[in-house]
Every structure is written in structure tokens, then in C-alpha cells.
Enzyme design. Structure first.
Site, short mmCIF file in Angstrom:
data_model
loop_
_atom_site.label_atom_id
_atom_site.label_comp_id
_atom_site.label_asym_id
_atom_site.label_seq_id
_atom_site.Cartn_x
_atom_site.Cartn_y
_atom_site.Cartn_z
CD GLU A 93 -2.77 -1.29 -0.07
OE1 GLU A 93 -3.00 -0.30 -0.79
OE2 GLU A 93 -3.18 -2.44 -0.39
CG HIS A 96 -1.04 0.77 -4.57
ND1 HIS A 96 -0.86 0.55 -5.91
CD2 HIS A 96 -1.54 -0.39 -4.08
CE1 HIS A 96 -1.23 -0.69 -6.22
NE2 HIS A 96 -1.63 -1.30 -5.12
ZN ZN Z 1 -2.50 -3.16 -4.89
#
Ligand code: ZN
Length: 316
Positions: A93, A96
Site C-alpha cells: 500500500e 501505491h
Molecule cells: Zn495493490
């Protein structure tokens, strides 16, 4: 001044108060494309949450939780994740989120979390600034890079990869194919390469030949792969340059579980989390919600480009 919201359920024509200081525009930004019924559902969920907590008015906290539940599924705090899965999710995460903030043509980051929700082990949520009806090429390319970021960051940390990027891979492939086959955003030019059966939902004729040659099919595959490979390359370069920030964000996620865009920006700008979130004690477990159909969430909307998420591994 407090606002009142009429609950949609016919059986409970009650008005739920909304607390002062609630920014409905922030909530509205996170619900693009929701129908009136789904918005009513978010408000119902929020009213229920507030009632269970014994609050007199619905605050932003309940509205956000309700929105997240309707869009991404129920929070599953009790889900037993191994330490390794948690760390790998945090890095995923973080990858991202860092790209979402650094790249110019992305929808603003809302928050990033490693609390499992619905089918996802974690999520990087971004909020479009309005209902979106079109996609620019730069947006598509940035979104592809953000989508690649999860897998890349995982690999940076573990030197290995998990099946956690399956959803990202699906999204990226579908987006890149649209760019090539429908949007004229590749070297194949302004030609539509349809399979010829998009609108045939009933009695779908699988034997209908596609409307292009085998050679063209190969060119399409090559272009889709090139677009994705370039996005992967670009995302990898950026994350490698900002490796320290990715690591810091992953560690902060392991400590605080959920961080806002402001926290990610702090880490990127100052190399540290200057204003960490205030950790609140987890609320006591809630009784199961009533089965009144008015409170059932609708089928989750499948956004065109949903926020990056990490689906649970398939059962072994
Ligand atoms: Zn992902």
C-alpha cells in the site's frame, strides 16, 4: 447549525441529526456515481453507527466509515493476518500511496490503510474531484504507474512477490487494453478493435469472429504489454528513488494502520511523520446489524478504476 437528513427507510421515518463541522462535500467527493438509493444507504449506515455509539448526531467519522463500508466492504479488524502478510501489505500500500501523491495526473489520495476490509487486506483510497466521464492519456498512464506500485514495493522489501497484486494486474490489463483497442492511445492509431460482442449480453454468440486479423491481435497484445511494461519501469524508478519514504510509510502504516494524505505528504516532504494520527482505542465489538432490508448495503459499485487494493490470497 445542524442539518437533518431524512432516513430513506419507509418504516423509520426518523430524522438523524448531522453534527456541526461535517463536510458533506468531502463525503460527496468520495461517492461519485452513487445513486440516490446508495447515498441514502450511506446515510442509514452512518446513522446506525452513531446510534450504536450512543451519539446524538452523526459525525464525519461515521459518515466516512459508512461510505467506506458501502464502497469497499466491511472492516475486518479481527481477521488473523500473519506478521509477514501485514508487513507485505504495508509495503504494497505504501508503494501505491507514494506514487499516487508524487504523480501529477492522479485523483487526490484520501487515505491508505492496512486494516482488512471486504476482500482486501489493505487499500489505498483516492477520491476523484467529481463525477468522472472521461480519461486523459496522462491520467491513464499515471494510474497505471500507481497500480504497478504495490507489487514493486512488495518486491523491494521481501525480494519476493505475492499473489496480492492480482486485482492490480487485472485493472492494469483492462485499462491498457482500453487505451489500445478503444481509445486510440497507442501506435496502432485511431482504430477501434472491438470483439464485436460488447452489447450482446443475451444469447451471446461466442462463435462470432472478431473483427481483426491474427496479426492485428498480436500487435494489440504487444502494445498492451509495452504500455504496462513502461508503466512498471516508470513506477519502479520513482519508488527506487524514494525508497526511504516508502520504507518510512510502510513502518508508519504498521504502527498506525490508517494514514491520511497529509501524513503521506509529510513523509515525502520532511522525511518523517511530524503530526502522527491520534490513536484512539478500538471501539468495542458491535452487535450484528439488524436484518432490516433497508439497511443492507447495495451491490458495491464497480468503479471504472477502483482504488488499489490487495485481495485476500486464494484459499490454499
Ligand atoms: Zn495493490
Amino acid at each position: 447549525m445542524s442539518q437533518a437528513v431524512r432516513k430513506s427507510s419507509k418504516s423509520t421515518r426518523k430524522r438523524s441529526k448531522i453534527a456541526e463541522g461535517v463536510t458533506l462535500s468531502v463525503l460527496a467527493r468520495g461517492t461519485p456515481g452513487y445513486s440516490g438509493a446508495e447515498l441514502a444507504n450511506v446515510l442509514n449506515e452512518a446513522a446506525l453507527l452513531a446510534a450504536r455509539k450512543g451519539l446524538k448526531a452523526v459525525t464525519m467519522r461515521e459518515l466516512e466509515e459508512a461510505r467506506d463500508k458501502v464502497r469497499w466492504g466491511k472492516e475486518r479488524r479481527s481477521m488473523a493476518m500473519s506478521e509477514r502478510e501485514k508487513i507485505s501489505t504495508a509495503w504494497h500500500e505504501a508503494g501505491h500511496a507514494i506514487l499516487n501523491v508524487l504523480l501529477e495526473h492522479t485523483s487526490p489520495l484520501h487515505k491508505v490503510t492496512i486494516i482488512p476490509r471486504g476482500p482486501y487486506l489493505g487499500a489505498t483510497m483516492y477520491l476523484p474531484e467529481g463525477d468522472k466521464y472521461s480519461t486523459q492519456q496522462k491520467e491513464a498512464l499515471d494510474l497505471l504507474a500507481v497500480t504497478m506500485g504495490g507489487r514493486i514495493a512488495e518486491e523491494m522489501f521481501t525480494n519476493d512477490i505475492s499473489n496480492g497484486a492480482a486485482g492490480d494486474i487485472r485493472q492494469a490489463t483492462s485499462l491498457a487494453r482500453k487505451m489500445v483497442c478503444e481509445w486510440g492511445m497507442s501506435s496502432l492509431g485511431m482504430i477501434s478493435f472491438s470483439e464485436g460482442n460488447e452489447h450482446v449480453f443475451l444469447a451471446r454468440d461466442m462463435s462470432r469472429p472478431r473483427e481483426y486479423s491474427e496479426h492485428t491481435a498480436q500487435q494489440i497484445d504487444t502494445e498492451v504489454k509495452r504500455i504496462i511494461d513502461e508503466a512498471y519501469e516508470r513506477a519502479g524508478q520513482i519508488l527506487e528513488e524514494r525508497r526511504a519514504a516508502v520504507e518510512l510509510l510502510a513502518k508508519a502504516l504498521l504502527e498506525y494502520e490508517t494514514l491520511d494524505a497529509s501524513h503521506v505528504k509529510e513523509i515525502l516532504e520532511h522525511g518523517e511523520l511530524k503530526n502522527p494520527p491520534i490513536v484512539e482505542a478500538a471501539p468495542p465489538p458491535l452487535p450484528p446489524p439488524p436484518t432490516d432490508s433497508a439497511h443492507q448495503p447495495p451491490e458495491p459499485i464497480k468503479p471504472e478504476f477502483p482504488a488499489g487494493g490487495l485481495p485476500s490470497p486464494a484459499p490454499a
